[in-house]
Enzyme design. Structure first.
Site, short mmCIF file in Angstrom:
data_model
loop_
_atom_site.label_atom_id
_atom_site.label_comp_id
_atom_site.label_asym_id
_atom_site.label_seq_id
_atom_site.Cartn_x
_atom_site.Cartn_y
_atom_site.Cartn_z
N MET A 292 0.86 -1.18 0.00
CA MET A 292 0.00 0.00 0.00
C MET A 292 0.90 1.23 0.00
O MET A 292 1.78 1.38 0.85
CB MET A 292 -0.93 -0.03 1.23
CG MET A 292 -1.84 1.18 1.35
SD MET A 292 -2.99 1.29 -0.06
CE MET A 292 -3.13 3.07 -0.21
N GLU A 293 0.59 2.10 -0.94
CA GLU A 293 1.47 3.24 -1.24
C GLU A 293 1.31 4.40 -0.26
O GLU A 293 1.21 5.55 -0.70
CB GLU A 293 1.19 3.70 -2.68
CG GLU A 293 -0.22 4.27 -2.94
CD GLU A 293 -1.28 3.25 -3.36
OE1 GLU A 293 -1.14 2.07 -3.01
OE2 GLU A 293 -2.25 3.66 -4.02
N HIS A 317 6.25 -1.00 -7.74
CA HIS A 317 4.87 -0.59 -7.97
C HIS A 317 4.45 0.47 -6.94
O HIS A 317 3.94 1.54 -7.31
CB HIS A 317 3.96 -1.81 -7.90
CG HIS A 317 2.51 -1.50 -8.03
ND1 HIS A 317 1.83 -1.57 -9.23
CD2 HIS A 317 1.59 -1.09 -7.12
CE1 HIS A 317 0.57 -1.22 -9.04
NE2 HIS A 317 0.39 -0.93 -7.76
N GLU A 318 4.69 0.19 -5.67
CA GLU A 318 4.25 1.15 -4.64
C GLU A 318 5.02 2.46 -4.75
O GLU A 318 4.45 3.54 -4.56
CB GLU A 318 4.40 0.55 -3.23
CG GLU A 318 3.67 -0.77 -3.01
CD GLU A 318 2.25 -0.82 -3.53
OE1 GLU A 318 1.59 0.23 -3.57
OE2 GLU A 318 1.80 -1.92 -3.93
N HIS A 321 3.59 4.71 -7.35
CA HIS A 321 2.40 5.46 -6.90
C HIS A 321 2.76 6.84 -6.35
O HIS A 321 1.87 7.69 -6.20
CB HIS A 321 1.67 4.68 -5.81
CG HIS A 321 0.64 3.71 -6.30
ND1 HIS A 321 -0.41 4.07 -7.11
CD2 HIS A 321 0.49 2.38 -6.07
CE1 HIS A 321 -1.16 3.00 -7.35
NE2 HIS A 321 -0.63 1.96 -6.74
N GLU A 340 -4.10 2.87 -10.79
CA GLU A 340 -3.43 1.57 -10.89
C GLU A 340 -2.88 1.25 -12.28
O GLU A 340 -1.81 0.65 -12.38
CB GLU A 340 -4.35 0.45 -10.39
CG GLU A 340 -4.74 0.58 -8.92
CD GLU A 340 -3.57 0.58 -7.94
OE1 GLU A 340 -2.46 0.16 -8.31
OE2 GLU A 340 -3.76 1.03 -6.79
N ASP A 397 -14.45 -1.84 -3.74
CA ASP A 397 -13.50 -2.92 -3.99
C ASP A 397 -13.94 -3.83 -5.14
O ASP A 397 -13.14 -4.61 -5.65
CB ASP A 397 -13.27 -3.75 -2.72
CG ASP A 397 -12.23 -3.09 -1.81
OD1 ASP A 397 -11.74 -2.00 -2.17
OD2 ASP A 397 -11.93 -3.65 -0.75
N TYR A 405 -5.65 -2.41 -13.54
CA TYR A 405 -4.19 -2.54 -13.61
C TYR A 405 -3.73 -2.85 -15.03
O TYR A 405 -2.92 -2.13 -15.61
CB TYR A 405 -3.72 -3.69 -12.69
CG TYR A 405 -3.85 -3.41 -11.22
CD1 TYR A 405 -5.07 -3.50 -10.57
CD2 TYR A 405 -2.75 -3.06 -10.45
CE1 TYR A 405 -5.19 -3.27 -9.21
CE2 TYR A 405 -2.86 -2.81 -9.08
CZ TYR A 405 -4.09 -2.92 -8.47
OH TYR A 405 -4.21 -2.67 -7.13
N ARG A 578 -2.71 -12.30 2.77
CA ARG A 578 -2.79 -11.54 1.52
C ARG A 578 -3.91 -12.07 0.65
O ARG A 578 -3.89 -13.22 0.19
CB ARG A 578 -1.44 -11.64 0.80
CG ARG A 578 -1.29 -10.72 -0.34
CD ARG A 578 0.15 -10.77 -0.83
NE ARG A 578 0.28 -10.08 -2.10
CZ ARG A 578 1.38 -10.10 -2.83
NH1 ARG A 578 2.44 -10.76 -2.41
NH2 ARG A 578 1.43 -9.45 -3.97
N1 BES Z 1 -3.17 0.67 -3.95
C1 BES Z 1 -3.04 -0.71 -4.16
C2 BES Z 1 -3.73 -1.55 -3.13
C3 BES Z 1 -5.23 -1.33 -2.97
C4 BES Z 1 -6.03 -0.93 -4.02
C5 BES Z 1 -5.79 -1.56 -1.75
C6 BES Z 1 -7.38 -0.72 -3.82
C7 BES Z 1 -7.15 -1.37 -1.55
C8 BES Z 1 -7.94 -0.94 -2.60
C9 BES Z 1 -1.57 -1.13 -4.23
O1 BES Z 1 -0.77 -0.20 -4.84
C10 BES Z 1 -1.48 -2.37 -5.06
O2 BES Z 1 -1.84 -2.31 -6.20
N2 BES Z 1 -0.98 -3.45 -4.50
C11 BES Z 1 -0.78 -4.69 -5.21
C12 BES Z 1 0.66 -4.77 -5.61
C13 BES Z 1 0.93 -5.29 -6.96
C14 BES Z 1 0.11 -4.81 -8.08
C15 BES Z 1 2.42 -5.21 -7.28
C16 BES Z 1 -1.14 -5.82 -4.28
O3 BES Z 1 -1.42 -5.56 -3.11
O4 BES Z 1 -1.13 -6.97 -4.70
ZN ZN Z 2 -1.18 -0.05 -6.87
#
Ligand code: BES
Ligand code: ZN
Length: 623
Positions: A292-293, A317-318, A321, A340, A397, A405, A578
């Site tokens: 989480m960024e 990735h983070e 962001h 994303e 969500d 993405y 996760r």
């Molecule tokens: N910002 C997202 C995580 C997120 C998005 C949490 C929407 C809740 C709601 C974060 O940057 C992300 O995309 N995480 C990915 C990492 C991956 C794409 C490298 C993850 O958690 O898997």
């Molecule tokens: Zn992300």
């Protein structure tokens, strides 16, 4: 924050320009409505009352599992309205003061997904609102861990996950990505523990248990973050470092060796990193997402620590962001791809700069495969496969799919391929500069794209076919895909294995995580027990320390009912929280009657180790 007058102007421009784009583009997409729809996931009236600054004073109580304190908001009643409306979720409000005077507030009953609106009477000149509150037991952003659920098993731990609309469960706030404010905080925690936020952070545990934070750059509520635990720090270089539990810190420091250089590589592409320090906090294994960024302090899962730096692209990735998302923010969750998709694209570009094109080609292809899987999963005609989403009345969500993405990133790659890298990079750099610390709607981005890059060039516009990507379903016909050379060899090896030929160790010896993922992911849905055994004996997948490979392998093990993998899989399910890993495993189990029983019993056993957000997702699967 978008000023109302300029906001209206932008809306008009956006609508007109999108109509133009629609007439010049060769549209084969469904009918689209380009009217800008305001954020449907906040009940606040922050378009009338400017939320300028938050002064937060809270105490973290591990006994009662509550955060309690005061959120003191500096506001400007721009439209001279008679009430301020804020978002809350399962929170008890003790009292509210407007400019120091006690006022009568109303807390509505909860609306599905959105929580309870808090109504506070204000006058034209009200400058501050102090809300005394306590979090509830269903505060969905918070995970309270007992010592047993941490890595070191000595102290309790608390962390938040505010994206997308969960900040409201631990701070009464105007909780929309389009609403930015600065903040400072005083956080009291049990002595001996450290507190960290998405702000300037301490590097040592202090004696008082009281920590002060400052975030002088305006951020939206979904980037509010707090972690409390026995945490230590190690620096990477002058501007970057790692936080983790003491027993994890050396491994984390080793894994993230490249993070300092990564910041440099990112800056070279799209301009300065504007947040001061960049640190990473490795959380206990229950963290529901990969990363989480949170500004200045990425939160990440310990499952990226593979021991060989092979999963560090999650940090890439983070970090990305810090431009796409934190600097230029999606205005609503319907525009999630602007966060994303841009970040995924940028991540691949940073990876290419750091690790070379053949590496980047592999992550593009794995991403393409995720894109195909998401379209198959959602349905090729589903509106949820448009880039511009419609999440009204829904859980935001629901938009958290690989469409945002991967369709997002491939759309940008297509534009890059069409106009050329040099032009596209200059465009993106300018985009980040001109929208720094602002929010943006998809419609506004499309106007900006036309004005600054495509410039009405019909040939380019037709080639890209924006409508098919943004307002159309599935995988557009012009989706770019460059099949990586390194995967061709993997495909040959897989075919040899499937036809019973021996696999030479010298071929697989050079494979990285990406090749292994490609090898396993593209196996037939169900292998025979003999095939599973052969693979396991040859490559020891059951024992792998690489969480990405383990996850795919355990799914394959379930579908083949390969029991030797089950103890390791249970160990994995018992601690890892996760969602990305848990969901496919529980989904696979639910496919057979025996698997269903297994899913139910494992879920009941380990539920307490999962974050409330992961529990919500898993309860949709395990039922
Ligand atoms: N910002 C997202 C995580 C997120 C998005 C949490 C929407 C809740 C709601 C974060 O940057 C992300 O995309 N995480 C990915 C990492 C991956 C794409 C490298 C993850 O958690 O898997
Ligand atoms: Zn992300």
């Amino acid at each position: 924050m978008i000023k109302y007058a300029s906001f209206c102007l932008l809306v008009c421009i956006a609508i007109t320009a999108c109509k133009n784009a629609a007439t010049t583009g060769s549209s084969n997409a469904a009918t689209k409505d380009t009217t800008i729809v305001k954020d449907v996931h906040t009940q606040s009236n922050a378009d009338s009352v400017i939320m300028k600054h938050l002064d937060l004073d809270i105490k973290v109580n591990f006994e009662t599992k509550q955060i309690a304190g005061v959120a003191n908001w500096s506001i400007e009643n721009k439209d001279k309205v008679t009430e301020l409306k804020l978002d809350t979720y399962d929170m008890s409000i003790d009292s509210v003061f407007a400019d120091g005077k006690l006022v009568k507030f109303i807390l509505d009953s909860p609306v599905k997904y959105l929580g309870s609106a808090l109504h506070i009477p204000i006058s034209a000149n009200t400058g501050s609102i102090a809300i005394h509150y306590k979090t509830g037991k269903d505060a969905i952003a918070l995970q309270w861990l007992g010592p047993q659920q941490t890595h070191d098993k000595k102290h309790p731990f608390l962390y938040t996950q505010s994206e997308s609309i969960y900040a409201r469960s631990w701070i009464p706030c105007a909780d929309g990505p389009g609403i930015r404010y600065t903040y400072n905080a005083r956080v009291e925690v049990p002595k001996g523990l450290m507190a960290l936020m998405s702000a300037h952070n301490p590097q040592q545990i202090n004696d008082s248990g009281i920590y002060y934070f400052d975030m002088e750059i305006p951020v939206p509520a979904y980037l509010m973050a707090l972690a409390v635990g026995d945490i230590s720090f190690k620096s990477i270089d002058e501007h970057t470092g790692v936080y983790a539990e003491p027993g994890m810190i050396d491994k984390a420091r080793y894994e993230f060796e490249d993070v300092g250089k990564m910041v440099g590589a990112a800056e070279k592409l799209y301009g300065p990193y504007r947040w001061g320090r960049y640190d990473v906090l490795v959380l206990p294994p229950g963290f529901p997402i990969g990363g989480m960024e949170n500004p200045r302090l990425t939160f990440c899962t310990p499952t990226v620590i593979a021991g060989d730096r092979s999963l560090v692209n999650l940090i890439t990735h983070e970090l990305a962001h810090s431009w796409s998302g934190n600097l230029v923010t999606n205005a609503t969750w319907n525009d999630f791809w602007l966060n994303e998709g841009f970040t995924d694209y940028f991540e691949h570009r940073i990876s290419e700069a750091m690790y070379g094109k053949s590496f980047a080609d592999m992550i593009w292809e794995l991403g393409y495969q995720d894109f195909v899987a998401a379209v198959n999963d959602l349905g090729k005609d589903s509106k949820d496969t448009w880039l511009k989403l419609d999440l009204k009345g829904r859980d935001p969500d629901d938009g958290l799919t690989d469409i945002a993405y991967e369709k997002g990133a491939h759309f940008l790659k297509l534009i890059e391929n069409t106009v050329g890298r040099e032009k596209f990079d200059a465009f993106l750099k300018k985009y980040f500069d001109e929208h720094a610390f602002k929010t943006i709607y998809t419609e506004q981005f499309l106007v900006y794209l036309n004005d600054n890059l495509l410039k009405g060039d019909t040939a380019l516009i037709n080639k890209i076919n924006i409508n098919a990507w943004v307002y159309g379903p599935g995988i557009p016909a012009n989706c770019p895909r460059d099949y990586p050379e390194r995967f061709k060899a993997v495909d040959t090896t897989r075919t040899e294995f499937l036809t019973g030929k021996p696999i030479s160790k010298s071929i697989t010896a050079t494979w990285t995580t990406n090749e292994w993922l490609h090898f396993l992911r593209n196996m037939p849905a169900k292998l025979s027990l003999a095939q599973m055994k052969f693979l396991d004996e040859s490559y020891h997948f059951t024992k792998t320390g690489n969480s990405e490979i383990a996850d795919v392998w355990f799914v394959m093990s379930l579908s083949a009912d390969y029991k030797p993998a089950y103890p390791a899989m249970e160990q994995f399910l018992s601690s890892v929280g996760r969602r990305k890993f848990l969901e496919p495993l529980y989904t696979e189990m639910m496919k057979t009657p025996a698997g269903k029983e297994m899913a139910k019993s494992l879920y009941a056993k380990y539920k307490m180790n999962y974050h409330p957000l992961a529990q919500v997702s898993l309860e949709k699967i395990v039922k």
